[in-house]
Write an enzyme that holds these catalytic residues in place. Structure first.
Site, mmCIF file in Angstrom:
data_model
loop_
_atom_site.group_PDB
_atom_site.id
_atom_site.type_symbol
_atom_site.label_atom_id
_atom_site.label_comp_id
_atom_site.label_asym_id
_atom_site.label_seq_id
_atom_site.Cartn_x
_atom_site.Cartn_y
_atom_site.Cartn_z
ATOM 1 N N TYR A 1 -10.872 -7.746 -4.687
ATOM 2 C CA TYR A 1 -9.818 -6.889 -5.222
ATOM 3 C C TYR A 1 -9.043 -7.329 -6.529
ATOM 4 C CZ TYR A 1 -5.698 -4.014 -4.562
ATOM 5 O OH TYR A 1 -4.638 -3.246 -4.535
ATOM 6 N N ARG A 3 -0.719 -1.808 -6.996
ATOM 7 C CA ARG A 3 -0.832 -2.768 -5.895
ATOM 8 C C ARG A 3 -1.822 -3.837 -6.581
ATOM 9 N NH1 ARG A 3 -1.597 -4.247 -0.569
ATOM 10 N NH2 ARG A 3 -3.634 -4.511 0.310
ATOM 11 N N ARG A 53 0.878 -1.130 -0.008
ATOM 12 C CA ARG A 53 0.143 -0.121 -0.210
ATOM 13 C C ARG A 53 0.816 1.308 0.075
ATOM 14 N NH1 ARG A 53 -2.335 -3.720 3.947
ATOM 15 N NH2 ARG A 53 -4.254 -4.239 3.577
ATOM 16 N N LYS A 99 -2.508 -2.323 7.946
ATOM 17 C CA LYS A 99 -3.379 -1.662 8.727
ATOM 18 C C LYS A 99 -3.789 -2.437 9.846
ATOM 19 C CE LYS A 99 -6.206 -0.547 4.631
ATOM 20 N NZ LYS A 99 -7.699 -0.735 3.864
ATOM 21 N N HIS A 138 -2.295 2.620 -5.717
ATOM 22 C CA HIS A 138 -3.240 1.596 -5.586
ATOM 23 C C HIS A 138 -3.661 0.782 -6.877
ATOM 24 C CE1 HIS A 138 -6.585 -0.800 -3.812
ATOM 25 N NE2 HIS A 138 -7.424 -0.663 -4.898
ATOM 26 N N HIS A 143 -4.500 -9.154 3.607
ATOM 27 C CA HIS A 143 -5.859 -8.787 3.570
ATOM 28 C C HIS A 143 -6.352 -9.875 4.655
ATOM 29 C CE1 HIS A 143 -6.780 -7.344 -0.706
ATOM 30 N NE2 HIS A 143 -6.520 -6.461 0.243
#
Length: 296
Positions: free
Chosen positions: A271, A239, A143, A167, A236, A262
């Site tokens: 995605y 990615r 990211r 995250k 993004h 994820h």
């Protein structure tokens, strides 16, 4: 903001390790809801239902995000004993159709890298840094926030992996290809020795790191010089291209999930984008019944 809402935000930060941007978004959503219907800890079901009218002009994705924040708050309020009921059933549930990210083909990727490599042929620090950034975005699928905030210690010299904090403060190991290792080695040699920053990609001034906005600008400028539409290029998008091209090459979906960081494989399924023709060919050649049908 009510004390209950502030306590909820404190819980998100302390127990779930929510990122600052996430906390800011939750704070805005809770504050706006309380502005409309009052203290959420005391709001009844009818008051909560009125939020559908308050949010009527918003996009479905915005409504879904706000409703999600309130559902979590009400669950927390019930757990804390502040409420006996959970009125979140009165919140709207918009139907969302999550669009696939923009797809960047192999030719566009090749053009982008050809331009970055040509510019980094010398010892211009800015050009070498940009090549290293592009290698990490497409070669490791990081990211934007993960790339710019990498500490120097994240990439041990000659190690075939990176330690990335994603995250929620979760860490994962990401393979580092030979191209990326070479680009990083060149960048380390040119990185300003006098920088007070402990980040791999320091800011021009101070002890901080390169900003996500600046990374976005650098990528779009590179795309324009490569003859590509700058609107198609972003961290993004690179990615997404990383994940898509891995799947096209036969990578396992679980492996891609791990590489992307994820928590839920459903996110990876949405995605990524795999050509339908390839999926049909995969079933026709790999399914156990395929050979049997061919021999019959």
């Amino acid at each position: 903001m009510s004390p209950a809402a502030e306590a909820f935000l404190a819980m998100l930060a302390a127990e779930r390790g929510a990122a600052p941007n996430t906390l800011a978004a939750y704070a805005r959503d809770l504050a706006q809801a309380e502005e409309a219907i009052g203290d959420l800890a005391a709001a009844d079901r009818a008051a909560v239902a009125r939020l559908a009218e308050v949010w009527a002009g918003l996009a479905p994705s915005s409504v879904a995000r706000k409703a999600s924040a309130l559902r979590q708050f009400f669950a927390f309020a019930c757990d804390e004993g502040w409420r006996r009921d959970d009125p979140s059933g009165a919140l709207p549930r918009p139907r969302l159709r999550r669009p696939l990210p923009r797809l960047l083909g192999h030719e566009a990727i090749a053009a982008l890298f050809a331009q970055a490599e040509a510019e980094a042929a010398g010892d211009d620090p800015a050009a070498v840094r940009l090549l290293a950034l592009v290698e990490l975005l497409y070669g490791s699928g990081l990211r934007a926030s993960e790339v710019v905030s990498l500490p120097l210690a994240a990439a041990p010299r000659d190690a075939p992996f990176l330690t990335v904090t994603g995250k929620g403060g979760t860490s994962r190991m990401v393979p580092l290809g030979s191209r990326a290792r070479a680009a990083l080695a060149r960048w380390r040699a040119l990185r300003p020795a006098t920088s007070p920053s402990r980040h791999l990609f320091p800011a021009a001034r101070g002890a901080g790191h390169l900003s996500r906005v600046r990374l976005f600008q650098l990528l779009r400028a590179l795309a324009a010089r490569a003859g590509l539409d700058p609107a198609r290029i972003s961290p993004h998008v690179l990615r997404h291209a990383f994940a898509t091209h891995l799947l096209e090459g036969g990578a396992d979906l679980r492996a891609v999930q791990m590489l992307l960081g994820h928590a839920d494989i459903a996110t990876t399924q949405i995605y990524t984008h795999v050509d339908a023709a390839r999926l049909v060919a995969l079933v026709n050649t790999r399914h156990p019944l395929a050979s049997r049908a061919a021999s019959d």
